[in-house]
Design a protein around this motif. Structure first.
Motif, PDB file in Angstrom:
ATOM      1  N   ALA A   1      57.087  24.584  53.553  1.00 37.61           N
ATOM      2  CA  ALA A   1      57.204  24.264  52.609  1.00 37.61           C
ATOM      3  C   ALA A   1      56.692  22.979  52.639  1.00 37.61           C
ATOM      4  N   PHE A   2      57.336  21.822  53.596  1.00 35.24           N
ATOM      5  CA  PHE A   2      56.621  20.153  54.149  1.00 35.24           C
ATOM      6  C   PHE A   2      55.815  20.301  54.017  1.00 35.24           C
ATOM      7  N   SER A   3      55.227  21.159  55.039  1.00 36.22           N
ATOM      8  CA  SER A   3      53.493  21.187  55.918  1.00 36.22           C
ATOM      9  C   SER A   3      52.747  20.922  54.162  1.00 36.22           C
ATOM     10  N   ARG A   4      52.835  22.136  53.543  1.00 37.80           N
ATOM     11  CA  ARG A   4      52.253  21.883  52.339  1.00 37.80           C
ATOM     12  C   ARG A   4      52.208  21.625  51.208  1.00 37.80           C
ATOM     13  N   LEU A   5      53.561  20.679  51.210  1.00 39.64           N
ATOM     14  CA  LEU A   5      53.572  19.472  50.379  1.00 39.64           C
ATOM     15  C   LEU A   5      52.755  17.380  50.818  1.00 39.64           C
ATOM     16  N   MET A   6      52.501  17.828  52.676  1.00 37.27           N
ATOM     17  CA  MET A   6      52.024  16.525  52.803  1.00 37.27           C
ATOM     18  C   MET A   6      50.309  16.688  53.092  1.00 37.27           C
ATOM     19  N   ASP A   7      50.077  18.231  52.525  1.00 36.75           N
ATOM     20  CA  ASP A   7      48.679  18.128  52.032  1.00 36.75           C
ATOM     21  C   ASP A   7      48.608  17.515  51.020  1.00 36.75           C
ATOM     22  N   MET A   8      49.301  17.211  50.004  1.00 38.32           N
ATOM     23  CA  MET A   8      48.844  16.590  48.641  1.00 38.32           C
ATOM     24  C   MET A   8      48.332  15.080  48.729  1.00 38.32           C
ATOM     25  N   PRO A   9      47.811  14.804  47.598  1.00 35.91           N
ATOM     26  CA  PRO A   9      47.807  13.462  47.867  1.00 35.91           C
ATOM     27  C   PRO A   9      49.341  13.048  47.304  1.00 35.91           C
ATOM     28  N   ASP A  10      49.427  11.226  47.585  1.00 38.68           N
ATOM     29  CA  ASP A  10      49.903  11.005  47.194  1.00 38.68           C
ATOM     30  C   ASP A  10      50.411  11.200  46.071  1.00 38.68           C
ATOM     31  N   ASN A  11      50.267  10.399  44.852  1.00 38.95           N
ATOM     32  CA  ASN A  11      50.845  10.135  43.514  1.00 38.95           C
ATOM     33  C   ASN A  11      51.040  10.853  43.106  1.00 38.95           C
ATOM     34  N   ASP A  12      50.945  12.394  43.456  1.00 42.61           N
ATOM     35  CA  ASP A  12      50.946  13.714  42.835  1.00 42.61           C
ATOM     36  C   ASP A  12      52.218  14.239  43.605  1.00 42.61           C
ATOM     37  N   LEU A  13      52.244  13.949  45.397  1.00 40.43           N
ATOM     38  CA  LEU A  13      54.069  14.500  45.738  1.00 40.43           C
ATOM     39  C   LEU A  13      54.850  13.331  44.981  1.00 40.43           C
ATOM     40  N   MET A  14      54.190  12.302  44.501  1.00 40.91           N
ATOM     41  CA  MET A  14      55.434  10.977  44.329  1.00 40.91           C
ATOM     42  C   MET A  14      55.861  12.030  43.064  1.00 40.91           C
ATOM     43  N   ASP A  15      55.106  12.468  41.853  1.00 42.93           N
ATOM     44  CA  ASP A  15      55.369  12.910  40.436  1.00 42.93           C
ATOM     45  C   ASP A  15      56.512  14.153  41.165  1.00 42.93           C
ATOM     46  N   LEU A  16      56.040  14.780  41.969  1.00 43.14           N
ATOM     47  CA  LEU A  16      56.929  16.457  42.178  1.00 43.14           C
ATOM     48  C   LEU A  16      58.675  15.051  42.284  1.00 43.14           C
ATOM     49  N   LEU A  17      57.948  14.623  43.449  1.00 46.18           N
ATOM     50  CA  LEU A  17      59.570  14.285  44.437  1.00 46.18           C
ATOM     51  C   LEU A  17      60.064  13.515  43.275  1.00 46.18           C
ATOM     52  N   LEU A  18      59.720  12.853  42.240  1.00 52.32           N
ATOM     53  CA  LEU A  18      60.952  12.259  41.063  1.00 52.32           C
ATOM     54  C   LEU A  18      60.570  12.949  40.198  1.00 52.32           C
ATOM     55  N   VAL A  19      59.923  14.044  40.008  1.00 55.08           N
ATOM     56  CA  VAL A  19      60.700  15.265  39.012  1.00 55.08           C
ATOM     57  C   VAL A  19      59.856  15.113  37.734  1.00 55.08           C
ATOM     58  N   ARG A  20      59.107  14.365  37.775  1.00 51.51           N
ATOM     59  CA  ARG A  20      57.642  14.419  36.821  1.00 51.51           C
ATOM     60  C   ARG A  20      56.455  15.258  36.267  1.00 51.51           C
ATOM     61  N   LYS A  21      56.460  16.488  37.803  1.00 55.90           N
ATOM     62  CA  LYS A  21      55.810  16.973  37.728  1.00 55.90           C
ATOM     63  C   LYS A  21      56.246  18.480  38.712  1.00 55.90           C
ATOM     64  N   GLU A  22      56.698  20.015  38.027  1.00 55.09           N
ATOM     65  CA  GLU A  22      56.856  20.933  39.157  1.00 55.09           C
ATOM     66  C   GLU A  22      55.146  21.359  39.916  1.00 55.09           C
ATOM     67  N   PRO A  23      56.047  22.489  40.741  1.00 54.04           N
ATOM     68  CA  PRO A  23      54.861  22.676  41.419  1.00 54.04           C
ATOM     69  C   PRO A  23      53.938  23.468  40.419  1.00 54.04           C
ATOM     70  N   GLN A  24      52.745  23.486  41.262  1.00 53.61           N
ATOM     71  CA  GLN A  24      51.465  24.823  40.241  1.00 53.61           C
ATOM     72  C   GLN A  24      50.648  25.411  41.524  1.00 53.61           C
ATOM     73  N   ALA A  25      50.121  26.317  41.189  1.00 51.97           N
ATOM     74  CA  ALA A  25      49.207  27.210  41.939  1.00 51.97           C
ATOM     75  C   ALA A  25      49.844  27.514  42.590  1.00 51.97           C
ATOM     76  N   ALA A  26      48.843  27.146  44.159  1.00 49.33           N
ATOM     77  CA  ALA A  26      49.190  27.525  45.196  1.00 49.33           C
ATOM     78  C   ALA A  26      50.453  26.653  46.152  1.00 49.33           C
ATOM     79  N   LEU A  27      51.184  25.874  45.076  1.00 46.88           N
ATOM     80  CA  LEU A  27      52.637  25.400  45.395  1.00 46.88           C
ATOM     81  C   LEU A  27      54.016  25.948  44.867  1.00 46.88           C
TER      82      LEU A  27
END
Length: 89
Positions: A48-74
C-alpha cells in the motif's frame, strides 16, 4: 518463495528511498511514519505504501492531510488502513 520486506535489507532501503519526496512536507510526514512504524510494517502495508509513492507529490499531500480520499486503483482497504495509520503520526 518471495522474500518479505522485513527479511531483505535492500527492500527496506528502497522503501526509504521512495519516501524521499520533492515536497518537504511529504518528506517529513513519510520519514516520521517510517521512523515510527517501518520495523513492524506488514508486506500488505508495504505494498500500500508503494502504491502511494507512485502518486504525484501534491496528490499524496492531499491524501495525507485528509483533503481527499483515495480513488480508483487506490480505493482499496489496504490503502485506506495505511492512510489512517499514517495520518496519526
Amino acid at each position: 518463495m518471495s522474500v518479505t520486506h522485513q527479511a531483505d535489507p535492500l527492500n527496506r532501503a528502497r522503501l526509504r528511498w521512495r519516501a524521499r519526496r520533492g515536497l518537504l512536507e511529504n518528506d517529513l510526514m513519510l520519514t516520521r511514519f517510517l521512523d515510527a512504524h517501518e520495523i513492524e510494517m506488514t508486506d500488505e502495508e508495504v505494498d500500500a505504501f508503494s502504491r502511494l509513492m507512485d502518486m504525484p507529490d501534491n496528490d499524496l499531500m492531499d491524501l495525507l492531510l485528509v483533503r481527499k480520499e483515495p480513488q480508483a486503483a487506490l480505493d482499496v482497504p489496504q490503502v485506506h488502513a495505511l492512510l489512517k495509520k499514517m495520518r496519526t503520526v
